[in-house]
Design a protein around this motif. Structure first.
Motif, mmCIF file in Angstrom:
data_model
loop_
_atom_site.group_PDB
_atom_site.id
_atom_site.type_symbol
_atom_site.label_atom_id
_atom_site.label_comp_id
_atom_site.label_asym_id
_atom_site.label_seq_id
_atom_site.Cartn_x
_atom_site.Cartn_y
_atom_site.Cartn_z
ATOM 1 N N LEU A 198 0.788 -1.370 0.016
ATOM 2 C CA LEU A 198 -0.067 0.239 0.064
ATOM 3 C C LEU A 198 0.947 1.169 0.046
ATOM 4 O O LEU A 198 0.540 2.374 -0.347
ATOM 5 N N LEU A 199 2.177 1.096 0.414
ATOM 6 C CA LEU A 199 3.107 2.054 0.500
ATOM 7 C C LEU A 199 3.537 2.580 -0.802
ATOM 8 O O LEU A 199 3.985 3.549 -1.044
ATOM 9 N N PRO A 258 2.751 3.166 -4.003
ATOM 10 C CA PRO A 258 2.169 4.317 -4.967
ATOM 11 C C PRO A 258 2.837 5.631 -4.356
ATOM 12 O O PRO A 258 3.376 6.160 -5.039
ATOM 13 N N ALA A 259 2.891 5.863 -2.908
ATOM 14 C CA ALA A 259 3.207 6.945 -2.465
ATOM 15 C C ALA A 259 4.481 7.115 -2.467
ATOM 16 O O ALA A 259 5.235 8.150 -2.911
ATOM 17 N N PHE A 267 5.737 7.586 -5.953
ATOM 18 C CA PHE A 267 5.449 9.092 -6.501
ATOM 19 C C PHE A 267 6.402 10.110 -6.003
ATOM 20 O O PHE A 267 6.974 10.789 -6.575
ATOM 21 N N VAL A 268 6.732 9.842 -4.509
ATOM 22 C CA VAL A 268 7.658 10.908 -3.937
ATOM 23 C C VAL A 268 9.176 10.754 -4.860
ATOM 24 O O VAL A 268 9.556 11.808 -5.113
ATOM 25 N N PHE A 305 9.719 13.975 -6.799
ATOM 26 C CA PHE A 305 10.651 14.729 -5.957
ATOM 27 C C PHE A 305 12.109 14.482 -5.842
ATOM 28 O O PHE A 305 12.921 15.334 -6.088
ATOM 29 N N VAL A 339 10.920 28.834 6.954
ATOM 30 C CA VAL A 339 10.848 28.136 5.454
ATOM 31 C C VAL A 339 9.707 29.154 4.642
ATOM 32 O O VAL A 339 9.987 29.156 3.343
ATOM 33 N N ILE A 342 -3.568 8.161 -3.377
ATOM 34 C CA ILE A 342 -2.182 7.579 -3.000
ATOM 35 C C ILE A 342 -2.161 7.708 -1.601
ATOM 36 O O ILE A 342 -1.261 6.983 -1.045
ATOM 37 N N PRO A 399 -3.870 5.034 1.659
ATOM 38 C CA PRO A 399 -3.349 3.734 1.927
ATOM 39 C C PRO A 399 -1.967 3.978 2.552
ATOM 40 O O PRO A 399 -1.619 2.927 3.611
ATOM 41 N N ALA A 400 -1.180 4.852 2.014
ATOM 42 C CA ALA A 400 0.251 5.066 2.702
ATOM 43 C C ALA A 400 0.204 5.179 4.193
ATOM 44 O O ALA A 400 0.941 4.852 5.140
ATOM 45 N N LEU A 427 1.605 3.587 7.586
ATOM 46 C CA LEU A 427 2.534 4.173 8.369
ATOM 47 C C LEU A 427 2.025 4.404 9.830
ATOM 48 O O LEU A 427 2.671 4.235 10.822
ATOM 49 N N LEU A 443 11.239 6.809 5.516
ATOM 50 C CA LEU A 443 10.200 6.973 4.634
ATOM 51 C C LEU A 443 9.604 8.089 5.027
ATOM 52 O O LEU A 443 8.781 8.996 4.296
ATOM 53 N N LEU A 495 11.215 11.235 4.073
ATOM 54 C CA LEU A 495 10.947 11.287 2.759
ATOM 55 C C LEU A 495 9.747 11.985 2.504
ATOM 56 O O LEU A 495 9.759 12.794 1.610
ATOM 57 N N PHE A 496 8.566 11.591 3.100
ATOM 58 C CA PHE A 496 7.396 12.180 3.180
ATOM 59 C C PHE A 496 7.399 13.838 3.470
ATOM 60 O O PHE A 496 6.593 14.479 3.184
ATOM 61 N N LEU A 513 9.995 15.740 3.659
ATOM 62 C CA LEU A 513 11.037 16.863 2.867
ATOM 63 C C LEU A 513 10.106 17.756 2.047
ATOM 64 O O LEU A 513 10.462 18.994 1.788
ATOM 65 N N PRO A 514 9.222 17.275 1.288
ATOM 66 C CA PRO A 514 8.490 17.969 0.062
ATOM 67 C C PRO A 514 7.604 19.179 0.893
ATOM 68 O O PRO A 514 7.793 20.277 0.235
ATOM 69 N N LEU A 553 8.909 20.580 3.819
ATOM 70 C CA LEU A 553 9.876 21.538 4.600
ATOM 71 C C LEU A 553 10.370 22.133 3.459
ATOM 72 O O LEU A 553 11.033 23.399 3.702
ATOM 73 N N LEU A 563 0.811 17.865 -7.051
ATOM 74 C CA LEU A 563 0.715 16.822 -6.085
ATOM 75 C C LEU A 563 1.874 16.580 -5.120
ATOM 76 O O LEU A 563 1.624 15.838 -4.128
ATOM 77 N N VAL A 564 3.082 16.912 -5.593
ATOM 78 C CA VAL A 564 4.241 16.859 -4.727
ATOM 79 C C VAL A 564 4.190 17.285 -3.250
ATOM 80 O O VAL A 564 4.525 16.515 -2.356
ATOM 81 N N VAL A 616 0.481 15.119 -1.743
ATOM 82 C CA VAL A 616 0.385 13.727 -1.355
ATOM 83 C C VAL A 616 1.098 13.803 0.220
ATOM 84 O O VAL A 616 0.323 13.131 1.057
ATOM 85 N N PRO A 617 2.413 14.112 0.343
ATOM 86 C CA PRO A 617 2.817 14.176 1.684
ATOM 87 C C PRO A 617 1.988 14.738 2.615
ATOM 88 O O PRO A 617 1.842 14.504 3.957
ATOM 89 N N ILE A 668 -0.742 12.375 3.758
ATOM 90 C CA ILE A 668 -0.018 11.421 4.740
ATOM 91 C C ILE A 668 0.138 11.976 6.019
ATOM 92 O O ILE A 668 -0.189 11.259 6.924
#
Lengths: 306, 283
Positions: free
Chosen positions: A34-35, A37-38, A41-42, A46, A232, B91, B94-95, B99, B110, B113-114, B116-117, B119, B150-151, B154-155, B158
């Motif tokens: 399930l993870l 796709p995400a 994607f990243v 990214f 930021v 997306i 489910p992720a 988590l 991970l 990773l989610f 970062l976009p 921050l 989406l970048v 999505v995070p 999540i």
């Protein structure tokens, strides 16, 4: 899944289930799909572009792999953007956080209209920088209401110039950043157990001592995080720096330099180099603040839990 | 309204008065900033006076609508934001479930990773991203704008959904599994109904962010895939030929849209709670 498809002989199948078992014991099984796709994607949208940009920054049209960076640091027009950006974003972020503390401290209890107040405070966050810029141009301009009030009250003799310079951008950062910082600080403050303060006051602590010795140490890590997030926001200032600022002079921030390199000069190597440096400078500031926060945190947890 | 209640609590201390003065000063200026745009957008002419001279009119709205082609722009804005919301929920949820419920090697990595976009400043990754999207022919049209938006979305889904899912009692899922439900059934028939408020909140926040997102859309949009905020920026930076008032009218329409979204959002989300949730994520 594959086991049912190609029906392997007994022995390998057993070892495969065993492997699956061992993986499941470590917490890896099909559910983790399930993870995918995400994560994919990243990584695709990214990490890959970011690495691509880093790679691009080392491949300028001429002058070896470091030419783009050399150009950035030798050209004062480019190099100074770092100072300009920090000169705008650090004071703005500091002011936003520091002004939030006393105000949030006053408002941490329950009172009528608190919800209304927080609602109004969310408004500037949603307005976005472009509308704020337009409003600032109208409001702070030489014939705007602000200067008109100053003039008619006799405080100044001629309009104060507050737009198309450093202050215009600064105010736009405060208007969008302050509510954000305030809401964060307020939520941190609400998370601090009020009985701690009451305990301190039974021991004879005055209001200033309670704030200084009890609340502030518990709040400090939250303040550091708030500062990072506000920084930021302020650091990536782009539209307002162009619209209410002086984009070729005092508010030529680093994002303008990156944008111009990419879309005016079409020098993608330089643009990527500027973007990389921008990320680097930001991460350095955040690392310093978070490093300082780590120092604070250990001390204050002991005090909070004791 | 709040003044009455707080005055009772805070009377006496000069520091309190100073603080309230600052808050009021901030609000007065905020009202001025917004108010001057609104007043200008309905004024016939407004140069060097307190209020517009020569009466009030709504014609600037019509002019802005025609001049900037706002019909298509609004349609694009709607398409982009709905697509972004839909895809990021599909997306992201489910992720965030995995988590929230599972621990596995690499979980922290991970999570970082989610994070970062969110921050990183959008311009930093927006420029390389736009370069890559142009390379593969996505940028300059609607798909590029959606992909770029989406970048961070999505995070964001999540990070808002993970604490929300953590709050749901796992015993309910275990009970469903005991009754013979598979992962898909647990998702559709157990979790989905429980998650609806959280998904709704996350979607509205993503919607607000997407409508307001300037940098990424600006970097990837072509002439016919601009969203409202980018169109507003172009109309402002190329001002001079156009009447200031029609730009103001457009800004009012934009903020009106944002306000409607905001009011809807606040029916589902409490801002302080929201931030508290974000706080947990950041830690």
């Amino acid at each position: 899944m594959t086991a049912t498809l190609d029906r392997p002989p007994e022995a390998p199948r057993r070892s495969r289930t065993a492997l699956r078992h061992r993986l499941a014991e470590r917490g890896i099984d099909r559910q983790l799909l399930l993870l995918v796709p995400a994560a994919l994607f990243v990584i695709l949208l990214f990490i890959y572009p970011f690495l691509y940009g880093v790679g691009l920054s080392f491949q300028p049209a001429e002058g070896g792999p470091l030419a783009a960076y050399r150009e950035f640091f030798t050209d004062a027009y480019l190099r100074d953007t770092i100072g300009t950006t920090l000169g705008l974003s650090l004071p703005a972020a500091l002011l936003n956080v520091l002004a939030s503390v006393p105000i949030a401290y006053r408002m941490r209890g329950r009172f009528r209209g608190k919800r209304l107040l927080t609602t109004i405070l969310v408004v500037p966050i949603t307005l976005g920088t472009v509308l704020t810029a337009q409003g600032l141009l109208n409001f702070l301009g030489p014939t705007g209401w602000f200067n008109r009030t100053l003039l008619s009250s006799g405080l100044v003799d001629e309009p104060v110039r507050l737009t198309n310079n450093y202050w215009g951008v600064f105010f736009s950062l405060v208007i969008t950043g302050f509510p954000f910082a305030f809401l964060l600080v307020l939520s941190y403050l609400s998370g601090i157990d009020p009985t701690l303060e009451r305990a301190a006051s039974t021991l004879g602590a005055g209001s200033w001592q309670r704030f200084r010795r009890i609340t502030l140490p518990l709040l400090a890590p939250g303040l550091a995080t708030t500062f990072c997030l506000t920084f930021v926001l302020a650091f990536s200032v782009f539209p307002s720096a162009i619209l209410v600022g002086d984009p070729s002079g005092t508010t030529r921030v680093i994002s303008i330099a990156a944008y111009e390199a990419a879309y005016v000069q079409y020098d993608y190597a330089l643009a990527s180099a500027v973007a990389v440096l921008m990320g680097l400078v930001e991460l350095i500031v955040i690392a310093i603040v978070l490093g300082w926060r780590a120092l604070l945190y250990t001390g204050s947890t002991a005090g909070g839990k004791g | 309204m709040s003044g009455v209640a707080t005055r009772r609590r805070l009377s006496g201390s000069p520091l309190a008065w100073l603080i309230w003065g600052l808050v009021i000063f901030f609000f007065v200026n905020l009202a001025g900033v917004i108010g001057s745009v609104v007043v200008s957008s309905v004024g016939e002419r407004w140069f060097d006076t307190w209020l517009p001279t020569a009466g009030y009119t709504t014609r600037w709205y019509g002019e802005a609508w025609q001049e900037f082609g706002l019909g298509p722009v609004l349609l694009t804005t709607l398409e982009v934001s709905l697509l972004v919301v839909g895809i990021s929920v599909l997306i992201g949820v489910p992720a965030s479930y995995v988590l929230a419920r599972r621990s596995f090697p690499g979980r922290r990595l991970l999570y970082l990773l989610f994070l970062l976009p969110i921050l990183m400043p959008p311009i930093t990754y927006g420029i390389p991203l736009a370069t890559v999207l142009y390379k593969y022919g996505f940028a300059g049209n609607l798909s590029g704008v959606v992909l770029a938006n989406l970048v961070p979305s999505v995070p964001f889904v999540i990070l808002t959904m993970t604490p929300f899912i953590e709050q749901i009692d796992p015993a309910i899922e275990r009970a469903a599994r005991m009754c013979g439900a598979g992962t898909r059934q647990v998702f559709v028939r157990i979790l989905a109904p429980l998650l609806v408020p959280g998904i709704l909140a996350a979607s509205i926040l993503v919607l607000v962010r997407t409508v307001g997102m300037f940098e990424l859309t600006f970097l990837t949009a072509g002439p016919d895939s601009q969203t409202l905020v980018v169109a507003l920026y172009y109309s402002m930076s190329a001002a001079g030929i156009r009447a200031q008032q029609s730009v103001d009218a457009m800004a009012v329409m934009y903020s009106g849209m944002m306000l409607v979204l905001l009011v809807v959002a606040l029916r589902f989300v409490n801002p302080t709670q929201l931030v508290a949730r974000v706080k947990e994520d950041v830690d």
